[in-house]
Write an enzyme that holds these catalytic residues in place. Structure first.
Site, mmCIF file in Angstrom:
data_model
loop_
_atom_site.group_PDB
_atom_site.id
_atom_site.type_symbol
_atom_site.label_atom_id
_atom_site.label_comp_id
_atom_site.label_asym_id
_atom_site.label_seq_id
_atom_site.Cartn_x
_atom_site.Cartn_y
_atom_site.Cartn_z
ATOM 1 N N CYS A 1 43.438 19.579 -2.911
ATOM 2 C CA CYS A 1 43.112 19.499 -1.494
ATOM 3 C C CYS A 1 43.648 20.747 -0.806
ATOM 4 C CB CYS A 1 43.708 18.240 -0.862
ATOM 5 S SG CYS A 1 43.360 18.111 0.906
ATOM 6 N N CYS B 1 36.313 17.896 5.437
ATOM 7 C CA CYS B 1 36.152 19.240 6.021
ATOM 8 C C CYS B 1 34.667 19.553 6.142
ATOM 9 C CB CYS B 1 36.844 20.288 5.160
ATOM 10 S SG CYS B 1 38.598 20.017 4.934
ATOM 11 N N CYS C 1 42.011 15.026 23.090
ATOM 12 C CA CYS C 1 41.423 15.281 21.771
ATOM 13 C C CYS C 1 39.931 14.965 21.788
ATOM 14 C CB CYS C 1 42.134 14.457 20.698
ATOM 15 S SG CYS C 1 42.069 12.674 20.987
ATOM 16 N N GLN D 1 51.816 15.126 15.806
ATOM 17 C CA GLN D 1 50.647 15.994 15.630
ATOM 18 C C GLN D 1 50.610 16.519 14.194
ATOM 19 O OE1 GLN D 1 48.154 16.600 17.576
ATOM 20 N NE2 GLN D 1 48.813 16.227 19.681
#
Length: 470
Positions: free
Chosen positions: A178, A85, A427, A301
């Protein structure tokens, strides 16, 4: 500017933008770009360069003179070490701004095509705990953080169950919590680690290629189903049963418990046999009453809620009346094809992965959809004149290629077939922009809709509606 150990140090540099791959952008006094890994726009920092290229530097912010007002406190204790992240320290509304800006810049600079006003990015309602699939690795020699290395403590807890340190194939950071996948993901992972340590189940050593436990995959669905896939290096039935029987007792809500015995050098499971130990060999995801079967190797997805939003925009852009023949290129497991099928006369899906097409056909049968047909093969060779002659000239083509975009032969065939409309889901807006430039001779861009599938990261999806020029 001064030199330190052959590396340049720039002082009081303002970070001015967010760039590709989650890096931020600053400018050196000589005008060259500096890409930073640990700063955000608005920070004023001292920079030590780590790499020097002809046109730019790469570096790290070593001192912060001023913190940006775009900052927010990261939720995760592992932020900055785990590479998952990269934007947790940036407020979400600013994340969306820079994602939108990246799409616009790529379409304008790389595509060079005339654009309509781009619709504001569709943000995610959930900015944490949104992923339905996570993969964790075991290690018997965990990564020690800089703070741990600087301390005088002797660490006895060498085992890890977590993520690879970015760029290091054999270094695993142990994850305490997480923030990407909702519970029971964290409790299951922590229980597996604790049980394995308590019962002497050896964690994998990638350098020595030894140990019992290798990887753990957790998949969840929006209807509450849970899949676990444990990858073992050693084939030890006694220890496997010990782990699994206790796991089932502790977490009876597990829908599917499977395993792989993999003694290859790499830990990919796509060429391995997956064995179902308990429950089903699949879980179901659901969308508008349609159910999609997901097995251990299936692509789906990873943000279920945003996938629904993505598919709705795709369907709206197609604006089907029920009379159209639709081609769905790079159909995967046929989710988009089936999602739009009720509004089309017929949908034809093409995909290169045989297992995905098997899933697509099974899902269509399960959903009682009889106006879809799926074909497997390399897109640039399957999608040819003979295929069109056999299956019909499409009125609309939906294309959702991988990050590399469409092969030039596929683009050439699109121009040759020349459907009335193309809905291009991507993407990677950079390769999408390249393809739009190639399609520009026959198509104009009518609508653009960025969609954020991955909060806290730099990744962004983009949907473009193309209409054949008159």
């Amino acid at each position: 500017m001064r030199k330190k150990n052959r590396r340049l140090v720039f002082e009081n540099v303002e970070v001015i933008d967010a760039g590709a791959k989650g890096k931020s952008v600053a400018k050196a006094p000589d005008g060259r770009i500096i890409f930073l890994t640990n700063a955000i726009p608005g920070d004023i920092v001292d920079v030590q360069t780590t790499k020097k290229r002809k046109a730019y530097f790469e570096g790290t912010a070593t001192h912060f003179h001023k913190l940006s007002d775009k900052r927010t406190k990261p939720e995760c204790q592992h932020f900055g070490v785990c590479g998952g992240c990269k934007w947790q320290h940036m407020d979400y509304k600013h994340q969306l701004y820079y994602k939108q800006k990246e799409v616009e810049n790529n379409l304008k600079r790389i595509g060079g095509v005339e654009l309509p006003k781009i619709t504001p990015i569709l943000g995610s309602k959930e900015t944490y705990f949104y992923r339905n699939k996570m993969e964790f690795s075991f290690s018997d020699s965990r990564w020690l953080t800089l703070e741990e290395l600087k301390s005088d403590t002797i660490f006895e807890d060498k085992n890890a169950l977590g993520f690879h340190i970015p760029g290091m194939w054999d270094k695993i950071l142990d994850i305490k919590k997480c923030h990407l996948q909702a519970d029971p993901s964290n409790p299951i992972r922590l229980w597996v680690k604790a049980f394995a340590e308590e019962h002497g189940l050896k964690f994998f050593n990638p350098r020595k290629q030894e140990g019992l436990l290798r990887t753990l995959m957790i998949r969840t669905s929006s209807i509450g189903e849970i899949m676990l896939v444990v990858q073992f290096f050693e084939d030890n039935n006694t220890k496997r049963e010990l782990l699994f029987e206790n796991l089932i007792k502790t977490f009876p809500e597990i829908t599917s418990l499977q395993y792989v015995v993999n003694q290859k050098a790499n830990d990919t499971i796509y060429d391995q046999q997956v064995i179902c130990y308990a429950g089903r060999d699949h879980i179901f995801e659901e969308m508008e009453g349609l159910q999609f079967k997901i097995n251990a190797k299936s692509f789906y997805q990873t943000n279920s809620a945003q996938a629904y939003e993505l598919y709705k925009v795709t369907r709206d852009f197609a604006n089907l009346t029920g009379e159209e023949l639709v081609y769905d290129l790079y159909t995967g497991t046929g989710t988009i094809a089936q999602f739009v099928s009720k509004n089309a006369k017929k949908v034809v899906g093409i995909e290169s992965v045989p297992e995905a097409i098997i899933d697509a056909k099974a899902n269509a049968k399960h959903n009682k959809i009889d106006n879809v047909e799926f074909f497997v093969g390399d897109m640039k060779t399957v999608f040819d004149d003979s295929f069109i002659a056999k299956n019909g000239k499409p009125d609309i083509i939906i294309t959702d290629p991988p990050r590399d975009g469409m092969h030039k032969l596929v683009v050439e065939q699109l121009l040759k077939v020349a459907p009335n409309k193309i809905v291009y889901v991507s993407c990677n807006s950079a390769t999408q922009a390249r393809d739009l430039a190639l399609l520009n001779e026959k198509y104009e861009v009518i609508k653009v809709q960025p969609v954020d599938m991955f909060p806290q990261t730099h990744h962004v999806e983009n949907i473009v509606l193309l209409r054949k020029r008159i």
